[in-house]
Design a protein around this motif. Structure first.
Motif, PDB file in Angstrom:
ATOM      1  N   SER A 152    -129.565 -49.824  39.283  1.00 51.98           N
ATOM      2  CA  SER A 152    -129.049 -51.367  39.030  1.00 51.98           C
ATOM      3  C   SER A 152    -129.913 -52.314  39.590  1.00 51.98           C
ATOM      4  CB  SER A 152    -127.619 -51.331  39.640  1.00 51.98           C
ATOM      5  OG  SER A 152    -127.741 -50.891  41.037  1.00 51.98           O
ATOM      6  N   ARG A 153    -130.819 -51.941  40.662  1.00 50.44           N
ATOM      7  CA  ARG A 153    -131.805 -53.021  41.436  1.00 50.44           C
ATOM      8  C   ARG A 153    -132.957 -52.429  41.217  1.00 50.44           C
ATOM      9  NH1 ARG A 153    -129.522 -57.300  43.334  1.00 50.44           N
ATOM     10  NH2 ARG A 153    -127.508 -57.438  43.611  1.00 50.44           N
ATOM     11  N   LEU A 154    -134.224 -53.066  40.928  1.00 52.09           N
ATOM     12  CA  LEU A 154    -135.697 -52.727  40.782  1.00 52.09           C
ATOM     13  C   LEU A 154    -136.369 -53.898  41.740  1.00 52.09           C
ATOM     14  CD1 LEU A 154    -137.905 -50.975  40.321  1.00 52.09           C
ATOM     15  CD2 LEU A 154    -137.962 -52.183  38.094  1.00 52.09           C
ATOM     16  N   HIS A 155    -137.056 -53.610  42.521  1.00 53.45           N
ATOM     17  CA  HIS A 155    -137.797 -54.705  43.335  1.00 53.45           C
ATOM     18  C   HIS A 155    -139.358 -54.029  43.337  1.00 53.45           C
ATOM     19  CE1 HIS A 155    -138.979 -57.647  45.604  1.00 53.45           C
ATOM     20  NE2 HIS A 155    -139.306 -57.264  46.768  1.00 53.45           N
ATOM     21  N   LEU A 156    -140.344 -54.516  42.725  1.00 54.09           N
ATOM     22  CA  LEU A 156    -141.645 -54.136  42.382  1.00 54.09           C
ATOM     23  C   LEU A 156    -142.514 -55.289  43.132  1.00 54.09           C
ATOM     24  CD1 LEU A 156    -143.544 -51.918  41.453  1.00 54.09           C
ATOM     25  CD2 LEU A 156    -143.587 -52.970  39.348  1.00 54.09           C
ATOM     26  N   VAL A 157    -143.159 -54.939  44.214  1.00 55.97           N
ATOM     27  CA  VAL A 157    -144.231 -55.788  44.876  1.00 55.97           C
ATOM     28  C   VAL A 157    -145.790 -55.208  44.517  1.00 55.97           C
ATOM     29  CG1 VAL A 157    -144.867 -56.767  46.859  1.00 55.97           C
ATOM     30  CG2 VAL A 157    -142.606 -56.616  46.511  1.00 55.97           C
ATOM     31  N   PRO A 188    -126.178 -52.954  33.694  1.00 59.10           N
ATOM     32  CA  PRO A 188    -127.121 -54.104  33.981  1.00 59.10           C
ATOM     33  C   PRO A 188    -128.303 -53.844  35.238  1.00 59.10           C
ATOM     34  CG  PRO A 188    -124.975 -54.754  33.533  1.00 59.10           C
ATOM     35  CD  PRO A 188    -124.935 -53.344  33.682  1.00 59.10           C
ATOM     36  N   VAL A 189    -129.448 -54.239  34.906  1.00 58.61           N
ATOM     37  CA  VAL A 189    -130.400 -54.251  36.122  1.00 58.61           C
ATOM     38  C   VAL A 189    -130.840 -55.668  36.783  1.00 58.61           C
ATOM     39  CG1 VAL A 189    -132.839 -53.448  36.511  1.00 58.61           C
ATOM     40  CG2 VAL A 189    -131.143 -52.292  34.912  1.00 58.61           C
ATOM     41  N   HIS A 190    -130.770 -55.823  37.915  1.00 58.88           N
ATOM     42  CA  HIS A 190    -131.430 -56.779  38.581  1.00 58.88           C
ATOM     43  C   HIS A 190    -132.746 -56.397  38.634  1.00 58.88           C
ATOM     44  CE1 HIS A 190    -127.347 -58.738  38.925  1.00 58.88           C
ATOM     45  NE2 HIS A 190    -126.834 -57.500  39.193  1.00 58.88           N
ATOM     46  N   THR A 237    -131.690 -54.284  29.099  1.00 61.39           N
ATOM     47  CA  THR A 237    -130.638 -53.959  30.217  1.00 61.39           C
ATOM     48  C   THR A 237    -130.623 -55.016  31.242  1.00 61.39           C
ATOM     49  OG1 THR A 237    -131.747 -52.149  31.220  1.00 61.39           O
ATOM     50  CG2 THR A 237    -130.306 -51.635  29.684  1.00 61.39           C
ATOM     51  N   VAL A 238    -131.604 -55.710  31.493  1.00 56.87           N
ATOM     52  CA  VAL A 238    -131.884 -56.707  32.654  1.00 56.87           C
ATOM     53  C   VAL A 238    -130.935 -57.774  32.354  1.00 56.87           C
ATOM     54  CG1 VAL A 238    -133.868 -57.957  31.665  1.00 56.87           C
ATOM     55  CG2 VAL A 238    -133.354 -57.774  33.893  1.00 56.87           C
ATOM     56  N   SER A 239    -130.219 -58.152  33.438  1.00 55.25           N
ATOM     57  CA  SER A 239    -129.421 -59.167  33.511  1.00 55.25           C
ATOM     58  C   SER A 239    -129.922 -60.413  34.425  1.00 55.25           C
ATOM     59  CB  SER A 239    -127.988 -58.924  33.985  1.00 55.25           C
ATOM     60  OG  SER A 239    -127.930 -58.147  35.380  1.00 55.25           O
ATOM     61  N   SER A 240    -130.853 -60.040  35.595  1.00 60.31           N
ATOM     62  CA  SER A 240    -131.282 -60.904  36.305  1.00 60.31           C
ATOM     63  C   SER A 240    -132.581 -60.392  36.566  1.00 60.31           C
ATOM     64  CB  SER A 240    -130.575 -60.865  37.717  1.00 60.31           C
ATOM     65  OG  SER A 240    -131.141 -61.829  38.441  1.00 60.31           O
ATOM     66  N   LEU A 241    -133.480 -61.610  36.421  1.00 57.11           N
ATOM     67  CA  LEU A 241    -134.980 -61.204  36.516  1.00 57.11           C
ATOM     68  C   LEU A 241    -135.892 -62.392  37.237  1.00 57.11           C
ATOM     69  CD1 LEU A 241    -137.539 -59.522  35.715  1.00 57.11           C
ATOM     70  CD2 LEU A 241    -137.680 -61.113  33.580  1.00 57.11           C
ATOM     71  N   GLU A 242    -136.667 -62.015  38.279  1.00 53.65           N
ATOM     72  CA  GLU A 242    -137.297 -62.832  38.978  1.00 53.65           C
ATOM     73  C   GLU A 242    -138.747 -62.385  38.868  1.00 53.65           C
ATOM     74  OE1 GLU A 242    -138.215 -64.324  43.667  1.00 53.65           O
ATOM     75  OE2 GLU A 242    -136.272 -63.060  43.132  1.00 53.65           O
TER      76      GLU A 242
END
Length: 484
Positions: free
Chosen positions: A245-250, A269-271, A312-317
């Motif tokens: 549900s959450r993916l953070h890639l730096v 949904p994925v943030h 599937t992404v609902s919020s993207l930064e």
């Protein structure tokens, strides 16, 4: 004096009268040495530390030990008197004995452990420590293995070579790894040895040998390759986590040879957050080896990553998406990446003239260029944040975003820049279509300090004029200054 003693006794009595749940909460905020020292407070506390839900072993707490570890164990790199070395060796041995005894006694306790935190800070890279200090590295690995016998729910390790995760992991829901050496079978252990894992965080860790992150229970994933210490590393793996549900890639491109990350289809949904800390340096020579990733291959890899998120992404930064590499490059006539650099190789170079579709322009514009890269559609995306990105001095990028996000409700443009590119939108046909009727708010956050000297128009005014063109009348635009 008698009155003071009675007052102290009352304090001790009040501590002893506290319920176990409150005492355990207090103990959870203490480091390992402080935790053990509580046994002298009163008879009630004598064995209470053994059932503490958090065990935090930090070599930095033992200041003298932490400062001497590198000096003693890297003797080939330091000088020193024999007497001093013997005294420092004794301190290290006492520290090792303390941790061994602590973990051995805690593993014999019936009460399960909530959090096990092991931290070995050092001014040296973990690979150098492992090379010069196999004995110490093996001790640290043994501590993790013994700590797993306590069946922790959270494992947080830093500066340690990781053992096999095959036992004591049946309760492990959160795994945080910082500056560690992964076990050679870590990829297999992740998919089959961690049955209830929900949160995985990997930072400052060599992941070149990881090709797949697979877990049927994983919900939150963070991968951060900064700061990268090894030359020619790679982030090249597929994420197979249906419950993610959450993916953070730096990503830090310095010393990074290859980047290629994709995400399999998820059921929720994925943030997602994708942050680039610097610009990609392509076709690069580093150290004694040649590492490179063609600009087209990098562009396609970024498109593939966003395409894998699209359904599937609902919020993207998106943060740090700058301009692409230069279009014309002098490339050594060399065989393959990773091969030792031969003498005289610099004398044989060829100039590669890239085609029109790879001329320098904003990275976001290049990714969203449907004609060349088959830009993905984000049918479920409702919130989009563009942070510290180069969006060009035209409306190409903005319109591409609106065309590919039909359900978008909020767009935030934070500290972005508009610059004129020689091969910008003028080289491409501007496709204007219907705007996103669902777009309710466009938020522009600017920083006065980002305006370059000699510019006629401030960055904020450029972006504002860009987004105002043909927006739905129901869309609100909110402009604010960045907080310092």
């Amino acid at each position: 004096m008698a009155n003071r003693r009675r007052a102290d006794d009352n304090v001790d009595d009040r501590l002893s009268d506290l319920p176990d749940c409150l005492l355990h909460d207090i103990l959870s905020h203490l480091k390992a040495r402080q935790l053990v020292q509580t046994c002298v407070l009163s008879s009630r506390w004598r064995r209470l530390w053994l059932t503490a839900p958090c065990l935090d072993i930090d070599a930095g707490e033992f200041a003298s030990v932490a400062s001497r570890q590198d000096k003693v164990r890297f003797k080939p790199l330091f000088g020193g008197k024999d007497g001093e070395e013997e005294e420092e060796d004794e301190d290290l041995d006492r520290f090792d004995d303390f941790v061994d005894s602590l973990l051995l006694r805690r593993s014999g306790c019936v009460s399960p452990l909530g959090t096990l935190r092991l931290s070995m800070p050092s001014a040296w890279s973990i690979w150098m420590r492992f090379h010069f200090d196999r004995r110490g590295s093996n001790s640290h690995t043994r501590w993790v293995r013994r700590g797993l016998r306590c069946s922790p729910a959270t494992l947080d390790v830093s500066g340690i070579k990781l053992p096999p995760l095959t036992s004591g992991t049946h309760r492990l829901t959160k795994l945080r790894l910082y500056n560690v050496i992964l076990h050679k079978d870590f990829e297999t252990h992740l998919s089959s040895g961690l049955p209830v894992l929900e949160d995985l965080e990997v930072r400052c860790t060599e992941m070149s040998k990881i090709s797949r992150i697979a877990s049927h229970t994983l919900k939150n994933l963070t991968v951060d390759n900064s700061p990268t210490t090894n030359e020619g590393t790679s982030l090249k793996f597929a994420v197979d986590a249906p419950r993610l549900s959450r993916l953070h890639l730096v990503v830090q491109f310095k010393r990074l040879g290859v980047f290629a990350v994709t995400l399999s289809e998820t059921t929720s949904p994925v943030h997602a957050s994708i942050c680039f800390l610097d610009k990609a340096k392509l076709r690069q020579v580093q150290g004694s080896c040649y590492y490179w990733q063609d600009d087209k291959n990098l562009l396609l890899a970024l498109c593939k990553l966003l395409r894998s998120l699209s359904e599937t992404v609902s919020s993207l930064e998106l943060s740090g998406f700058q301009d692409m590499a230069v279009g014309e490059q002098h490339v050594p006539n060399f065989a393959s990446p990773g091969t030792p650099w031969p003498a005289g190789a610099y004398q044989s170079q060829q100039t590669v003239q890239t085609s029109a579709d790879s001329l320098p322009r904003p990275m976001l514009q290049a990714i969203l260029d449907a004609e060349h890269n088959r830009s993905p559609l984000f049918p479920n995306l409702k919130t989009l944040v563009i942070d510290k990105c180069q969006i060009g001095d035209n409306i190409q990028t903005f319109w591409s975003l609106l065309q590919h996000t039909p359900a978008l409700e909020k767009l935030t443009i934070n500290n972005c820049e508009c610059e004129t590119f020689q091969y910008g939108a003028a080289s491409y046909t501007l496709h204007k279509g219907g705007t996103a009727s669902s777009l309710k708010l466009v938020e522009i956050i600017y920083n006065d300090g980002d305006d370059h000297e000699g510019q006629d128009t401030p960055q904020m005014e450029k972006i504002l004029s860009m987004v105002q063109r043909d927006l739905p009348v129901t869309t609100k635009i909110h402009v604010s200054k960045m907080q310092k």
